[in-house]
Write an enzyme that holds these catalytic residues in place. Structure first.
Site, PDB file in Angstrom:
ATOM      1  CB  SER A  93       7.062   1.437   5.696  1.00 13.44           C
ATOM      2  OG  SER A  93       6.385   1.820   6.705  1.00 13.44           O
ATOM      3  CB  SER A  94       8.794  -1.879  10.337  1.00 14.37           C
ATOM      4  OG  SER A  94      10.027  -1.935  10.134  1.00 14.37           O
TER       5      SER A  94
END
Length: 162
Positions: A93-94
């Site tokens: 999850s950036s």
């Protein structure tokens, strides 16, 4: 303790970081009200059941319900996804501030159709679905079967239908 802080306080702290983001190249872009609304409507922690913080020392996985889970879920840093057993998946999850910057560069508007390749657990799909509204449509594609299933569950739980 950080885990005793209500979700809204974690969200507020992260959103302040998102608003203050300065890209390495280009100029900062203000976050429009619809994207801010989406941020609060679809809380990041609802899309992450467990994670590891990337880095030299990966440490133990942090699972939903663990002390510190919320605090970590609302840090402005990428999170490596883990499965139910704590095994690290080859996806992340950036960093939220970076993602919001990119989302604003896309300038997504009501009625548009958007494709997200590598949708992970569906958080960005949910955010974009808010921007396109019921007249638009967002399609998320994910090759990891575990993440695909989790995205489908998350989007359904959040009543994302477009």
């Amino acid at each position: 303790m950080a885990e005793d802080i209500p979700v809204r306080q974690h969200q507020d702290a992260l959103f302040r970081q998102i608003e203050a983001y300065v890209p390495i190249r280009g100029r900062p872009i203000p976050i429009r009200p619809p994207l801010k609304e989406a941020f609060y409507r679809f809380p990041r922690h609802a899309f992450v059941s467990g994670y590891r913080r990337p880095g030299i020392s990966w440490g133990e996985p942090v699972m939903s319900g663990d002390p510190g889970f919320l605090a970590g879920a609302y840090e402005d840093r990428p999170l490596m996804y883990v499965d139910e057993s704590g095994r690290t998946l080859e996806a992340s999850s950036s960093e939220p501030a970076f993602i919001f910057h990119l989302a604003e560069l896309l300038d997504v508007r009501p009625g548009q159709r958007v494709l997200e390749i590598g949708c992970g657990t569906g958080w960005l799909v949910a955010l974009l679905s808010h921007l396109v509204g019921q007249e638009g449509h967002v399609t998320g594609v994910e090759i990891n079967p575990h993440l695909h299933a989790q995205a489908a569950r998350n989007l359904s739980a959040q009543s994302v239908t477009n």
